[in-house]
Motif scaffolding. Structure first.
Motif, PDB file in Angstrom:
ATOM      1  N   ALA A 196      -2.562  19.201  12.372  1.00 20.36           N
ATOM      2  CA  ALA A 196      -3.391  18.145  12.964  1.00 20.36           C
ATOM      3  C   ALA A 196      -4.660  17.928  12.148  1.00 20.36           C
ATOM      4  CB  ALA A 196      -3.733  18.495  14.404  1.00 20.36           C
ATOM      5  N   GLU A 197      -5.282  19.018  11.704  1.00 24.57           N
ATOM      6  CA  GLU A 197      -6.510  18.912  10.913  1.00 24.57           C
ATOM      7  C   GLU A 197      -6.255  18.268   9.555  1.00 24.57           C
ATOM      8  OE1 GLU A 197      -7.789  22.940  10.820  1.00 24.57           O
ATOM      9  OE2 GLU A 197      -8.665  22.901  12.847  1.00 24.57           O
ATOM     10  N   ALA A 198      -5.037  18.434   9.041  1.00 27.63           N
ATOM     11  CA  ALA A 198      -4.693  17.823   7.749  1.00 27.63           C
ATOM     12  C   ALA A 198      -4.396  16.338   7.880  1.00 27.63           C
ATOM     13  CB  ALA A 198      -3.489  18.543   7.147  1.00 27.63           C
ATOM     14  N   GLY A 199      -4.273  15.843   9.118  1.00 29.33           N
ATOM     15  CA  GLY A 199      -4.077  14.415   9.339  1.00 29.33           C
ATOM     16  C   GLY A 199      -2.660  13.985   9.596  1.00 29.33           C
ATOM     17  N   ILE A 200      -1.757  14.916   9.842  1.00 29.22           N
ATOM     18  CA  ILE A 200      -0.363  14.538  10.072  1.00 29.22           C
ATOM     19  C   ILE A 200      -0.214  13.690  11.331  1.00 29.22           C
ATOM     20  CG2 ILE A 200       1.864  15.510  10.812  1.00 29.22           C
ATOM     21  CD1 ILE A 200       1.604  17.568   8.646  1.00 29.22           C
ATOM     22  N   ALA A 201      -0.995  14.001  12.357  1.00 31.08           N
ATOM     23  CA  ALA A 201      -0.886  13.241  13.611  1.00 31.08           C
ATOM     24  C   ALA A 201      -1.285  11.785  13.444  1.00 31.08           C
ATOM     25  CB  ALA A 201      -1.741  13.905  14.692  1.00 31.08           C
ATOM     26  N   GLU A 202      -2.092  11.475  12.419  1.00 32.21           N
ATOM     27  CA  GLU A 202      -2.554  10.103  12.199  1.00 32.21           C
ATOM     28  C   GLU A 202      -1.658   9.307  11.262  1.00 32.21           C
ATOM     29  OE1 GLU A 202      -5.035  12.698  12.282  1.00 32.21           O
ATOM     30  OE2 GLU A 202      -5.145  12.022  14.363  1.00 32.21           O
ATOM     31  N   ILE A 203      -0.629   9.939  10.721  1.00 39.10           N
ATOM     32  CA  ILE A 203       0.259   9.240   9.793  1.00 39.10           C
ATOM     33  C   ILE A 203       0.994   8.120  10.523  1.00 39.10           C
ATOM     34  CG2 ILE A 203       2.373   9.487   8.426  1.00 39.10           C
ATOM     35  CD1 ILE A 203       1.448  12.235   7.611  1.00 39.10           C
ATOM     36  N   LYS A 204       1.028   6.937   9.899  1.00 35.98           N
ATOM     37  CA  LYS A 204       1.745   5.793  10.461  1.00 35.98           C
ATOM     38  C   LYS A 204       2.792   5.336   9.450  1.00 35.98           C
ATOM     39  CE  LYS A 204      -2.200   4.279  13.239  1.00 35.98           C
ATOM     40  NZ  LYS A 204      -3.166   3.188  13.527  1.00 35.98           N
ATOM     41  N   ALA A 225       4.964  29.743   9.944  1.00 28.88           N
ATOM     42  CA  ALA A 225       3.772  29.205   9.299  1.00 28.88           C
ATOM     43  C   ALA A 225       4.121  28.044   8.387  1.00 28.88           C
ATOM     44  CB  ALA A 225       3.071  30.312   8.497  1.00 28.88           C
ATOM     45  N   LEU A 226       5.287  28.099   7.762  1.00 33.10           N
ATOM     46  CA  LEU A 226       5.728  27.012   6.878  1.00 33.10           C
ATOM     47  C   LEU A 226       6.453  25.905   7.636  1.00 33.10           C
ATOM     48  CD1 LEU A 226       7.175  29.069   3.860  1.00 33.10           C
ATOM     49  CD2 LEU A 226       4.899  28.054   4.067  1.00 33.10           C
ATOM     50  N   PHE A 227       7.247  26.288   8.628  1.00 30.47           N
ATOM     51  CA  PHE A 227       8.128  25.336   9.302  1.00 30.47           C
ATOM     52  C   PHE A 227       7.388  24.420  10.272  1.00 30.47           C
ATOM     53  CE2 PHE A 227      11.910  24.961  12.425  1.00 30.47           C
ATOM     54  CZ  PHE A 227      12.367  23.816  11.787  1.00 30.47           C
ATOM     55  N   THR A 228       6.392  24.948  10.973  1.00 36.83           N
ATOM     56  CA  THR A 228       5.728  24.179  12.031  1.00 36.83           C
ATOM     57  C   THR A 228       5.072  22.896  11.521  1.00 36.83           C
ATOM     58  OG1 THR A 228       5.356  26.225  13.273  1.00 36.83           O
ATOM     59  CG2 THR A 228       4.049  24.304  13.908  1.00 36.83           C
ATOM     60  N   PRO A 229       4.272  22.915  10.434  1.00 34.72           N
ATOM     61  CA  PRO A 229       3.696  21.654   9.969  1.00 34.72           C
ATOM     62  C   PRO A 229       4.751  20.633   9.555  1.00 34.72           C
ATOM     63  CG  PRO A 229       2.550  23.522   9.000  1.00 34.72           C
ATOM     64  CD  PRO A 229       3.778  24.069   9.651  1.00 34.72           C
ATOM     65  N   LEU A 230       5.863  21.113   9.002  1.00 40.46           N
ATOM     66  CA  LEU A 230       6.922  20.190   8.602  1.00 40.46           C
ATOM     67  C   LEU A 230       7.608  19.586   9.820  1.00 40.46           C
ATOM     68  CD1 LEU A 230       8.471  22.076   5.547  1.00 40.46           C
ATOM     69  CD2 LEU A 230       6.585  20.431   5.629  1.00 40.46           C
ATOM     70  N   LEU A 231       7.721  20.357  10.900  1.00 40.25           N
ATOM     71  CA  LEU A 231       8.235  19.799  12.143  1.00 40.25           C
ATOM     72  C   LEU A 231       7.341  18.671  12.640  1.00 40.25           C
ATOM     73  CD1 LEU A 231       9.337  22.956  14.188  1.00 40.25           C
ATOM     74  CD2 LEU A 231      10.816  21.114  13.368  1.00 40.25           C
ATOM     75  N   ALA A 232       6.023  18.901  12.610  1.00 39.91           N
ATOM     76  CA  ALA A 232       5.079  17.863  13.054  1.00 39.91           C
ATOM     77  C   ALA A 232       5.207  16.611  12.194  1.00 39.91           C
ATOM     78  CB  ALA A 232       3.654  18.408  12.993  1.00 39.91           C
ATOM     79  N   LEU A 233       5.389  16.791  10.896  1.00 35.95           N
ATOM     80  CA  LEU A 233       5.536  15.644   9.987  1.00 35.95           C
ATOM     81  C   LEU A 233       6.843  14.903  10.255  1.00 35.95           C
ATOM     82  CD1 LEU A 233       4.708  14.020   7.435  1.00 35.95           C
ATOM     83  CD2 LEU A 233       6.004  15.698   6.120  1.00 35.95           C
ATOM     84  N   ASP A 281       8.509  14.765  12.895  1.00 38.34           N
ATOM     85  CA  ASP A 281       8.385  14.054  14.167  1.00 38.34           C
ATOM     86  C   ASP A 281       7.709  12.705  13.951  1.00 38.34           C
ATOM     87  OD1 ASP A 281       8.279  14.007  17.256  1.00 38.34           O
ATOM     88  OD2 ASP A 281       6.171  13.756  16.685  1.00 38.34           O
ATOM     89  N   ARG A 282       6.672  12.664  13.119  1.00 37.90           N
ATOM     90  CA  ARG A 282       5.943  11.416  12.866  1.00 37.90           C
ATOM     91  C   ARG A 282       6.817  10.385  12.152  1.00 37.90           C
ATOM     92  NH1 ARG A 282       2.436   9.849  15.852  1.00 37.90           N
ATOM     93  NH2 ARG A 282       1.600   8.480  14.212  1.00 37.90           N
ATOM     94  N   ALA A 319       9.687  16.495  17.713  1.00 34.24           N
ATOM     95  CA  ALA A 319       8.868  17.710  17.801  1.00 34.24           C
ATOM     96  C   ALA A 319       7.416  17.341  18.065  1.00 34.24           C
ATOM     97  CB  ALA A 319       8.986  18.520  16.510  1.00 34.24           C
ATOM     98  N   PRO A 320       7.150  16.668  19.196  1.00 31.42           N
ATOM     99  CA  PRO A 320       5.770  16.341  19.543  1.00 31.42           C
ATOM    100  C   PRO A 320       5.000  17.612  19.890  1.00 31.42           C
ATOM    101  CG  PRO A 320       7.225  15.828  21.370  1.00 31.42           C
ATOM    102  CD  PRO A 320       8.110  16.207  20.229  1.00 31.42           C
ATOM    103  N   PRO A 321       3.683  17.526  20.024  1.00 32.35           N
ATOM    104  CA  PRO A 321       2.881  18.725  20.315  1.00 32.35           C
ATOM    105  C   PRO A 321       3.360  19.519  21.524  1.00 32.35           C
ATOM    106  CG  PRO A 321       1.448  16.898  19.716  1.00 32.35           C
ATOM    107  CD  PRO A 321       2.832  16.330  19.804  1.00 32.35           C
ATOM    108  N   GLU A 322       3.817  18.827  22.570  1.00 32.89           N
ATOM    109  CA  GLU A 322       4.258  19.562  23.750  1.00 32.89           C
ATOM    110  C   GLU A 322       5.526  20.379  23.471  1.00 32.89           C
ATOM    111  OE1 GLU A 322       5.317  15.130  24.343  1.00 32.89           O
ATOM    112  OE2 GLU A 322       3.635  16.339  23.606  1.00 32.89           O
ATOM    113  N   THR A 323       6.387  19.873  22.580  1.00 31.99           N
ATOM    114  CA  THR A 323       7.577  20.637  22.198  1.00 31.99           C
ATOM    115  C   THR A 323       7.202  21.855  21.370  1.00 31.99           C
ATOM    116  OG1 THR A 323       9.025  18.691  22.270  1.00 31.99           O
ATOM    117  CG2 THR A 323       9.756  20.545  20.920  1.00 31.99           C
ATOM    118  N   LEU A 324       6.259  21.702  20.448  1.00 26.58           N
ATOM    119  CA  LEU A 324       5.804  22.845  19.653  1.00 26.58           C
ATOM    120  C   LEU A 324       5.153  23.895  20.548  1.00 26.58           C
ATOM    121  CD1 LEU A 324       4.334  21.079  16.483  1.00 26.58           C
ATOM    122  CD2 LEU A 324       6.599  22.108  16.808  1.00 26.58           C
ATOM    123  N   ALA A 325       4.459  23.449  21.600  1.00 22.18           N
ATOM    124  CA  ALA A 325       3.871  24.395  22.548  1.00 22.18           C
ATOM    125  C   ALA A 325       4.966  25.191  23.270  1.00 22.18           C
ATOM    126  CB  ALA A 325       2.994  23.661  23.554  1.00 22.18           C
TER     127      ALA A 325
END
Length: 366
Positions: A40-48, A170-178, A180-181, A187-193
């Motif tokens: 999220a801090e790297a900006g993946i959530a803001e990717i369009k 540690a490697l897989f989670t950010p790629l899941l977020a990406l 998803d976008r 893999a939205p935030p609630e799924t990762l939770a």
């Protein structure tokens, strides 16, 4: 030889765990939460994104990165062409493709060159790597996106082990977020939770303080003593988990294992159940000295199952084949939940089992 008494001695396990493997397995859920925050801090959530990529290519080095590539291929393969590669892009790769780089090291020169090659081709590049590593600098320099790898506090000044149970997440989670976008994986935030919660609950069931008889990971480790595991998998979630289990058994515990998907596993591994590895195979010399004789490996089937779609399953045929050759069988099936939760549970139990095998091996103890 496996020292089974060590499995129910938490203090002795802690002393034997010089590499911090149990702690790494227990912290997998926390690693998912930290990695999601880094993404999220790297900006993946803001990717369009303007649309789905034509192909998703995954590159990396080490056991964790190989597992990530396998998981991405299994989960995202239905939404586009997803595959793993090493040091060169395929000739057709271009501006409509996505290159993901995952590494616990970040100093591999081949990965930095790959990022530069992708930049020249117009590929979008996203890397998950340690902060201030050569790879991070290379991807930054080619206008790619870098997500700092989430490390546990005790790893801040230690070399991160590529096969550590926490390194995969540690490697897989950010790629899941990406993914998803870009619409390839849900893999939205609630799924990762939920994934983090499932890893936490599995760690509680598999932790060193839980006795073997009620601990699925310790039970599996004890069952695999002096065995050649034939890991048979069924379902999208189980297949990469089985291949990961074989890899960590080799790297962490120094034990061979074979993994295959059902139903193809039956003809592929069936011959092993009738040969020298069969449970009943034994030299005919009744009077030989069995005390000094090295214990021979015997095949044991490990059946990892996700719930199959449509109710179709090859599990009954697998059980029948194993039992017809007097081959013991161990089974793991996750609790109800999303596909990612199922993957998380299977990975957690098998990672813990590999760690217990590594620690209980008499050769690993001082």
């Amino acid at each position: 030889m496996l020292d089974e008494s060590l499995l129910d001695a938490p203090d002795a396990l802690a002393r034997a765990d010089r590499r911090g493997l149990l702690r790494g397995a227990a912290e997998a859920g926390a690693r998912v939460r930290t990695a999601a925050r880094h993404a999220a801090e790297a900006g993946i959530a803001e990717i369009k994104p303007e649309g789905r990529p034509r192909a998703v290519l995954v590159a990396g080095a080490g056991t964790a990165a190989t597992g990530v590539a396998d998981l991405v291929g299994a989960l995202a393969g239905g939404g586009g062409d997803a595959g793993a590669l090493r040091w060169a892009l395929p000739g057709w790769a271009g501006s409509v493709d996505l290159l993901l780089i995952a590494t616990t090291d970040g100093s591999e020169p081949g990965l930095a060159l790959l990022a530069e090659q992708a930049y020249r081709r117009g590929c979008t590049v996203v890397a998950v790597a340690p902060q201030r590593s050569p790879l991070s600098e290379a991807v930054d320099g080619t206008h790619g996106l870098v997500v700092p790898m989430a490390t546990a506090p005790h790893e801040m000044y230690e070399e991160t082990q590529a096969a550590s149970p926490g390194a995969l997440w540690a490697l897989f989670t950010p790629l899941l977020a990406l993914l998803d976008r870009v619409g390839l994986i849900e893999a939205p935030p609630e799924t990762l939770a939920k994934v983090a919660d499932r890893l936490d609950s599995t760690a509680e069931r598999c932790g060193p303080a839980i006795a073997t008889y009620s601990n699925p990971a310790k039970t599996l480790a004890a069952e695999l003593a002096d065995s050649l595991p034939l890991i048979w998998t069924e379902g999208t979630a189980a297949a990469p988990a089985g291949r990961r289990f074989a890899a960590v058994l080799a790297e962490l515990a120094g034990r061979p294992a074979l993994a295959a998907e059902l139903p193809e596993a039956l003809p592929a591994h069936g011959v092993l159940l009738a040969g020298a590895l069969a449970a009943g195979a034994d030299p005919e010399d009744f009077f030989r000295d069995r005390v000094t004789e090295q214990q021979a490996l015997r095949a044991r089937v490990v059946l990892l199952r996700d719930r199959p779609a449509g109710g179709l399953t090859a599990a009954p045929a697998a059980r029948e084949l194993a039992l017809s050759h007097d081959t013991p069988i161990s089974e793991l099936e996750p609790e109800e939940g999303t596909e990612l939760e199922s993957i998380a549970e299977l990975l957690a139990v098998t990672d813990f089992a590999a760690v217990y095998l590594a620690l209980a091996d008499s050769d690993d103890r001082s």
